[in-house]
Design a protein around this motif. Structure first.
Motif, short mmCIF file in Angstrom:
data_model
loop_
_atom_site.label_atom_id
_atom_site.label_comp_id
_atom_site.label_asym_id
_atom_site.label_seq_id
_atom_site.Cartn_x
_atom_site.Cartn_y
_atom_site.Cartn_z
N UNK A 23 0.78 -1.22 0.00
CA UNK A 23 0.00 0.00 0.00
C UNK A 23 0.81 1.28 0.00
N UNK A 24 2.14 1.13 -0.02
CA UNK A 24 2.94 2.35 -0.14
C UNK A 24 3.14 2.63 -1.62
N UNK A 25 3.34 3.89 -1.91
CA UNK A 25 3.31 4.30 -3.30
C UNK A 25 4.59 4.12 -4.08
N UNK A 26 5.29 3.02 -3.84
CA UNK A 26 6.48 2.79 -4.65
C UNK A 26 6.55 1.34 -5.08
#
Lengths: 234, 234
Positions: free
Chosen positions: B211-214
């Motif tokens: 769920x982190x944007x990377x």
DNA sequence: TCGCAACAGTTAGAGACTGTAACTCTTTCG
DNA sequence: CGAAAGAGTTACAGTCTCTAACTGTTGCGA
């Protein structure tokens, strides 16, 4: 917090819970997660088997509690280290905070492995560990307030900037630690810092560098310095 | 190797061992190390409980075998990637090798976690995994043949140089991959590379960046580029 | 002050697992 | 061809998690 002494019964209950957790932590230290056994804990506490289920719903619930505690404890350690810091020296800040994490982990490897080690496929962490994780990472962010990201980390910064644009919760969290416009760099720094920390501390704590000719602090320092270089920090 | 078919009995034996390992791997993928249970494997193979002890001395022995296989497999994957590489571009070499490790790990997270995850306190890895670990790491070293270590990693290089001076085995290993005089830098590069890799891949594989944007590859690329920067690699 | 609900604890036991013991049948090989 | 080695069996001991059913104790409101 949460009111110390309520009824004498509640107090006794808390005391027993604490005793159970203490023994569980000792078993954890001695033989890892697998060695935490309710029956043996019960025997040691002087209760008989199923009585422990009055205090914890299941073995998993007990472990979850330990995880929660460990996270909070680590966050507190980092917070304490962040207290006495010179705002103007971002590189030193990173070293200090990373060093605090490492010290905490090295002092109690089993607890670090508990929160950072291999997850059990079925298991999902309690949601409030996410808050604790943010509490651990937050103090790192101000170091990147005036970052000048190098070529190497720029793609990372770009992805994080985009993330902040999409997810208002994360954007707000970043803005609490860093001036507007620096969110992307701060988030990138946070994630990369966490990664470096996990790499260095995780390998040290799990003993995979046993017998190699370097010390844990030198390794971590090198990783952090490289990170600071990537963001052009003083 | 080691002669394919000996007696028909030996061949059958190997086949059964392989089948057992297959099922164990599936259980591992489904529920982690804890889910590998001899009794359930036996049921699936069509044998009854204790029969499995003809094939593996204990549950631990089975897991050890899986670890050995995984290590060898990863080493092979890295070796394969190292085959088709341009000697003159150290940075690209690092990216290629690290990428190969990551691909292997992402394709079969459970096996990566098996070798890289939390160790059980009592457990000691079989000695030949050390050889495999060297086989994994070896191909990284030539990238540091012409390294110009920056300030940030110089303490690390110093410690590794000292180590090479004291431990002839390690010195010889380093010299097999790098010209004389570059041993310290190569070992430092290897250890730091392994650390970065472990950090990035470990966190990705254990799902902590959910769920982190990377993306995992951007993270790893940033780590490797930072490493290359620290050693002044082209 | 009494009575009862909530709580703390008990034993019994089901079910999963690891590992050992003792025994039988089959294959291999000298 | 006959005996040793190997593959498999059942029975069982021991550890562990967790449920069920029951008993004694506390504490609180009427």
């Amino acid at each position: 917090m949460t009111a110390g002494a309520q009824s004498p019964r509640a107090r006794y209950r808390e005391q027993t819970r604490a005793e159970i957790k203490d023994i569980a932590l000792r078993q954890l230290a001695e033989g890892g997660t697998a060695a935490v056994a309710l029956t043996r804990i019960a025997k040691e506490v002087g209760l008989s088997g199923p009585a422990l289920y009055r205090y914890f719903d299941s073995r998993d619930a007990l472990l979850t509690d330990l995880i929660r505690d460990a996270y909070a404890d680590l966050a507190a350690a980092v917070g304490r280290a962040a207290g006495a810091l010179d705002e103007s020296r971002p590189r030193a800040r990173l070293h200090a905070l990373a060093g605090a994490c490492r010290s905490w982990a090295v002092a109690q490897p089993h607890r670090y492995l508990l929160i950072q080690g291999t997850p059990v496929p079925g298991y999902t962490a309690p949601p409030d560990t996410l808050d604790s994780a943010r509490a651990v990472l937050g103090p790192f962010l101000p170091a990147f307030a005036a970052a000048e990201p190098s070529e190497s980390v720029r793609p990372m910064v770009a992805q994080m900037t985009e993330w902040a644009a999409k997810d208002p919760v994360v954007a707000e969290w970043a803005r609490a630690h860093v001036p507007a416009g620096a969110e992307g760099a701060a988030l990138a720094g946070g994630v990369l810092g966490w990664t470096s920390l996990h790499g260095a501390v995780g390998l040290e704590v799990s003993g995979q560098f046993e017998g190699m000719g370097h010390t844990g602090d030198t390794l971590l320092a090198a990783q952090i310095d490289a990170l600071a270089d990537s963001f052009g920090l003083d």
